[in-house]
Scaffold this motif. Structure first.
Motif, PDB file in Angstrom:
ATOM      1  N   MET A   1       0.881  -1.134  -0.203  1.00  0.00           N
ATOM      2  CA  MET A   1       0.107   0.000   0.029  1.00  0.00           C
ATOM      3  C   MET A   1       0.814   1.380   0.037  1.00  0.00           C
ATOM      4  O   MET A   1       0.530   1.943  -0.532  1.00  0.00           O
ATOM      5  N   SER A   2       2.093   1.093   0.714  1.00  0.00           N
ATOM      6  CA  SER A   2       3.129   2.377   0.670  1.00  0.00           C
ATOM      7  C   SER A   2       3.295   2.721  -0.724  1.00  0.00           C
ATOM      8  O   SER A   2       3.941   3.791  -1.047  1.00  0.00           O
ATOM      9  N   VAL A   3       3.486   1.659  -1.548  1.00  0.00           N
ATOM     10  CA  VAL A   3       4.025   1.769  -2.824  1.00  0.00           C
ATOM     11  C   VAL A   3       2.888   2.546  -3.717  1.00  0.00           C
ATOM     12  O   VAL A   3       3.480   3.596  -4.239  1.00  0.00           O
ATOM     13  N   LEU A   7       3.702   6.376  -5.584  1.00  0.00           N
ATOM     14  CA  LEU A   7       3.808   6.449  -6.979  1.00  0.00           C
ATOM     15  C   LEU A   7       2.710   7.814  -7.354  1.00  0.00           C
ATOM     16  O   LEU A   7       2.895   8.458  -7.944  1.00  0.00           O
ATOM     17  N   LEU A   8       1.736   7.782  -6.345  1.00  0.00           N
ATOM     18  CA  LEU A   8       0.834   8.997  -6.506  1.00  0.00           C
ATOM     19  C   LEU A   8       1.567  10.097  -6.173  1.00  0.00           C
ATOM     20  O   LEU A   8       1.188  11.151  -6.896  1.00  0.00           O
ATOM     21  N   THR A   9       2.326  10.219  -5.489  1.00  0.00           N
ATOM     22  CA  THR A   9       3.106  11.452  -5.071  1.00  0.00           C
ATOM     23  C   THR A   9       4.243  11.834  -6.025  1.00  0.00           C
ATOM     24  O   THR A   9       4.091  13.059  -6.456  1.00  0.00           O
ATOM     25  N   ILE A  10       4.739  10.807  -6.556  1.00  0.00           N
ATOM     26  CA  ILE A  10       5.472  11.123  -7.662  1.00  0.00           C
ATOM     27  C   ILE A  10       4.896  11.525  -9.140  1.00  0.00           C
ATOM     28  O   ILE A  10       5.244  12.566  -9.669  1.00  0.00           O
ATOM     29  N   SER A  11       3.791  10.975  -9.185  1.00  0.00           N
ATOM     30  CA  SER A  11       3.059  11.485 -10.328  1.00  0.00           C
ATOM     31  C   SER A  11       2.393  12.661 -10.350  1.00  0.00           C
ATOM     32  O   SER A  11       2.239  13.527 -11.307  1.00  0.00           O
ATOM     33  N   ILE A  12       2.059  13.097  -9.223  1.00  0.00           N
ATOM     34  CA  ILE A  12       1.516  14.345  -8.813  1.00  0.00           C
ATOM     35  C   ILE A  12       2.500  15.701  -8.873  1.00  0.00           C
ATOM     36  O   ILE A  12       2.505  16.555  -9.521  1.00  0.00           O
ATOM     37  N   LEU A  13       3.771  15.183  -8.694  1.00  0.00           N
ATOM     38  CA  LEU A  13       5.076  16.057  -8.826  1.00  0.00           C
ATOM     39  C   LEU A  13       5.303  16.118 -10.299  1.00  0.00           C
ATOM     40  O   LEU A  13       5.864  17.107 -10.479  1.00  0.00           O
ATOM     41  N   VAL A  14       5.211  15.011 -10.901  1.00  0.00           N
ATOM     42  CA  VAL A  14       5.714  15.046 -12.414  1.00  0.00           C
ATOM     43  C   VAL A  14       4.790  16.051 -13.240  1.00  0.00           C
ATOM     44  O   VAL A  14       4.912  16.619 -14.093  1.00  0.00           O
ATOM     45  N   ALA A  15       3.295  15.741 -12.924  1.00  0.00           N
ATOM     46  CA  ALA A  15       2.370  16.724 -13.486  1.00  0.00           C
ATOM     47  C   ALA A  15       2.480  18.264 -13.069  1.00  0.00           C
ATOM     48  O   ALA A  15       2.120  19.050 -14.063  1.00  0.00           O
ATOM     49  N   LEU A  16       2.787  18.535 -11.815  1.00  0.00           N
ATOM     50  CA  LEU A  16       3.272  19.836 -11.611  1.00  0.00           C
ATOM     51  C   LEU A  16       4.371  20.504 -12.170  1.00  0.00           C
ATOM     52  O   LEU A  16       4.387  21.724 -12.627  1.00  0.00           O
ATOM     53  N   VAL A  17       5.348  19.427 -12.260  1.00  0.00           N
ATOM     54  CA  VAL A  17       6.456  20.094 -13.196  1.00  0.00           C
ATOM     55  C   VAL A  17       6.062  20.586 -14.747  1.00  0.00           C
ATOM     56  O   VAL A  17       6.413  21.464 -15.271  1.00  0.00           O
TER      57      VAL A  17
END
Length: 63
Positions: A1-3, A7-17
């Protein structure tokens, strides 16, 4: 579940970039169209001539 959270955090950061880069490119004029206005003035007269030909042929048909 922590994965999933990672992944959700990384995808949101990439989208913001990508969003920040897109906004920066729009504000810097990356998507400004400088070619079309110079070409449009070459074809405006042809459009006017075509419209006048259409109206004259329509007038002839009505007579």
């Amino acid at each position: 579940m922590s994965v999933i959270y990672g992944l959700l955090t990384i995808s949101i950061l990439v989208a913001l970039v990508f969003l920040i880069v897109f906004i920066f490119s729009v504000k810097s004029g990356q998507y400004d169209d400088s070619y079309t206005p110079s070409v449009r003035m070459l074809f405006d007269d042809e459009l006017v001539k075509d419209d006048s030909k259409k109206s004259s042929t329509q007038e002839q048909k009505q007579d």
